[in-house]
Design a protein around this motif. Structure first.
Motif, PDB file in Angstrom:
ATOM      1  N   THR A  67       1.025  -0.687  -0.135  1.00  0.00           N
ATOM      2  CA  THR A  67       0.126   0.405   0.148  1.00  0.00           C
ATOM      3  C   THR A  67       0.898   0.840  -0.454  1.00  0.00           C
ATOM      4  O   THR A  67       1.483   1.447   0.515  1.00  0.00           O
ATOM      5  CB  THR A  67      -1.028  -0.223   1.339  1.00  0.00           C
ATOM      6  OG1 THR A  67      -1.973  -1.361   1.516  1.00  0.00           O
ATOM      7  CG2 THR A  67      -1.954   1.037   1.101  1.00  0.00           C
ATOM      8  N   ARG A 106      -1.657  -1.055  -4.011  1.00  0.00           N
ATOM      9  CA  ARG A 106      -2.944  -0.187  -4.058  1.00  0.00           C
ATOM     10  C   ARG A 106      -2.352   1.460  -2.975  1.00  0.00           C
ATOM     11  O   ARG A 106      -1.179   1.746  -2.132  1.00  0.00           O
ATOM     12  CB  ARG A 106      -3.542  -0.753  -2.315  1.00  0.00           C
ATOM     13  CG  ARG A 106      -5.330   0.116  -2.299  1.00  0.00           C
ATOM     14  CD  ARG A 106      -5.658  -0.248  -1.247  1.00  0.00           C
ATOM     15  NE  ARG A 106      -6.643   0.418  -1.490  1.00  0.00           N
ATOM     16  CZ  ARG A 106      -8.059   0.397  -0.107  1.00  0.00           C
ATOM     17  NH1 ARG A 106      -7.367  -0.342   1.305  1.00  0.00           N
ATOM     18  NH2 ARG A 106      -9.153   1.354   0.620  1.00  0.00           N
ATOM     19  N   ILE A 108      -3.382   5.161  -2.534  1.00  0.00           N
ATOM     20  CA  ILE A 108      -4.092   5.894  -1.647  1.00  0.00           C
ATOM     21  C   ILE A 108      -4.053   7.251  -2.046  1.00  0.00           C
ATOM     22  O   ILE A 108      -3.239   7.557  -1.075  1.00  0.00           O
ATOM     23  CB  ILE A 108      -4.707   5.103  -0.178  1.00  0.00           C
ATOM     24  CG1 ILE A 108      -5.209   4.157  -0.858  1.00  0.00           C
ATOM     25  CG2 ILE A 108      -5.619   6.039  -0.001  1.00  0.00           C
ATOM     26  CD1 ILE A 108      -5.197   3.093   0.830  1.00  0.00           C
ATOM     27  N   GLU A 130      -7.136   5.486  -5.638  1.00  0.00           N
ATOM     28  CA  GLU A 130      -8.015   5.963  -4.789  1.00  0.00           C
ATOM     29  C   GLU A 130      -7.963   6.665  -4.603  1.00  0.00           C
ATOM     30  O   GLU A 130      -6.920   7.485  -3.695  1.00  0.00           O
ATOM     31  CB  GLU A 130      -8.040   4.451  -2.992  1.00  0.00           C
ATOM     32  CG  GLU A 130      -8.123   3.500  -3.848  1.00  0.00           C
ATOM     33  CD  GLU A 130      -8.346   2.532  -3.046  1.00  0.00           C
ATOM     34  OE1 GLU A 130      -9.326   3.066  -1.984  1.00  0.00           O
ATOM     35  OE2 GLU A 130      -7.879   1.474  -3.193  1.00  0.00           O
ATOM     36  N   ALA A 135      -7.590   8.387   5.735  1.00  0.00           N
ATOM     37  CA  ALA A 135      -8.121   7.363   6.302  1.00  0.00           C
ATOM     38  C   ALA A 135      -7.269   6.138   7.379  1.00  0.00           C
ATOM     39  O   ALA A 135      -7.394   7.332   8.609  1.00  0.00           O
ATOM     40  CB  ALA A 135      -7.492   6.624   5.033  1.00  0.00           C
ATOM     41  N   ALA A 297     -11.888   3.769   4.061  1.00  0.00           N
ATOM     42  CA  ALA A 297     -12.317   5.831   4.011  1.00  0.00           C
ATOM     43  C   ALA A 297     -13.163   6.579   4.970  1.00  0.00           C
ATOM     44  O   ALA A 297     -13.745   5.174   5.457  1.00  0.00           O
ATOM     45  CB  ALA A 297     -13.002   6.437   2.304  1.00  0.00           C
TER      46      ALA A 297
END
Length: 302
Positions: A67, A106, A108, A130, A135, A297
């Motif tokens: 991530t 991922r 973010i 995203e 978060a 989120a």
């Protein structure tokens, strides 16, 4: 909505190549990636002369993760609206981020004040990235970390935006002198050193501001019932405990060239890519297993 319209027009004129490195890019041996569970970076200020894009692209190329958090001020909309500035190295940064998306990372994006135009797109997905307002990240050892840029706790940003823009202009000049000094030191065989960071941390008011900012952010994290917080905004990388809350700031890529990383066991540390010893250690270390963290989120309170 004016900021959003500007962003959409800019996108029409600039579409970075997906997963395409420039011709002179260094070949990367993926067997010698440093593998992290999570990487947090912020305050890259792409679109400015102060951005250390070459170092950032090199960091992204040599550090893998499950991530990747982009914790605000990734693209400097304030500067780009005044004057368009973009380099091949900054395009390389975007390409490295998209390469990670393609490889299953991922990504973010939590917008900051300099890229606040992106807050209008919270809840959407762009090129696999995203966009969310904030978060909660759960570490490998079960700690809950609140992730946000941090500008909402800056009284100057919240209540006197014109003053913030003036300070941004002055800061830009300080970074310009940084670049001149860096070129001189490089010719002399000396490592990178930030004049603006040195001055900022020697001025009493600046030191007091940084300390107060950290305390306020930690207080707000405590009210939310989390174990810690990850933010950026003040360009001061730090990990320390404040009132039972673990405060993390991932630093920036205009002065310190730093990132916050989490390993497979939940241990957090700051990597400073301007330090050759950390760059070489990361490149030579054997891969670590990286498992995906749980992230949800969460809307920003009104």
């Amino acid at each position: 909505m004016a900021d959003v319209a500007w962003f959409e027009n800019a996108l029409g004129n600039f579409v970075p190549p997906r997963a395409a490195a420039p011709p002179n890019a260094t070949a990367i041996d993926t067997a010698h990636f440093k593998r992290h569970r999570t990487i947090f970076i912020s305050d890259t200020h792409l679109g400015t002369r102060g951005c250390k894009a070459e170092a950032l692209a090199d960091f992204l190329a040599h550090n893998d993760c499950a991530t990747l958090f982009l914790v605000g001020d990734i693209v400097d909309g304030w500067r780009l609206k005044r004057r368009w500035y973009w380099t091949a190295a900054q395009t390389h940064v975007i390409s490295e981020i998209l390469r990670k998306v393609d490889n299953g990372t991922r990504v973010i994006f939590v917008p900051g004040n300099h890229d606040e135009f992106a807050r209008e797109y919270a809840g959407r997905l762009f090129a696999g990235v995203e966009v969310i307002q904030e978060a909660i990240h759960e570490t490998a050892d079960g700690k809950r970390l609140w992730v946000l840029h941090g500008d909402r706790f800056d009284g100057v940003i919240s209540f006197a935006k014109w003053l913030a823009h003036t300070g941004d202009w002055a800061y830009g000049w300080a970074l310009h002198f940084n670049d001149l000094l860096f070129r001189v030191r490089k010719r002399m065989g000396l490592p990178y050193w930030s004049l603006s960071a040195f001055l900022k941390h020697k001025v009493k008011n600046a030191v007091e501001y940084i300390s107060r900012f950290e305390e306020v952010v930690a207080e707000q994290a405590s009210l939310r019932g989390v174990d810690g917080v990850v933010c950026g905004h003040i360009h001061h990388a730090e990990i320390r405990e404040i009132g039972g809350i673990i405060y993390h700031n991932d630093g920036d890529w205009v002065e310190s060239c730093s990132a916050l990383v989490e390993d497979a066991h939940g241990h957090m540390e700051i990597l400073r890519w301007a330090d050759p010893s950390q760059r070489h250690a990361a490149r030579d270390q054997a891969p670590l297993a990286a498992s995906h963290g749980r992230v949800k989120a969460q809307a920003v309170p009104a």
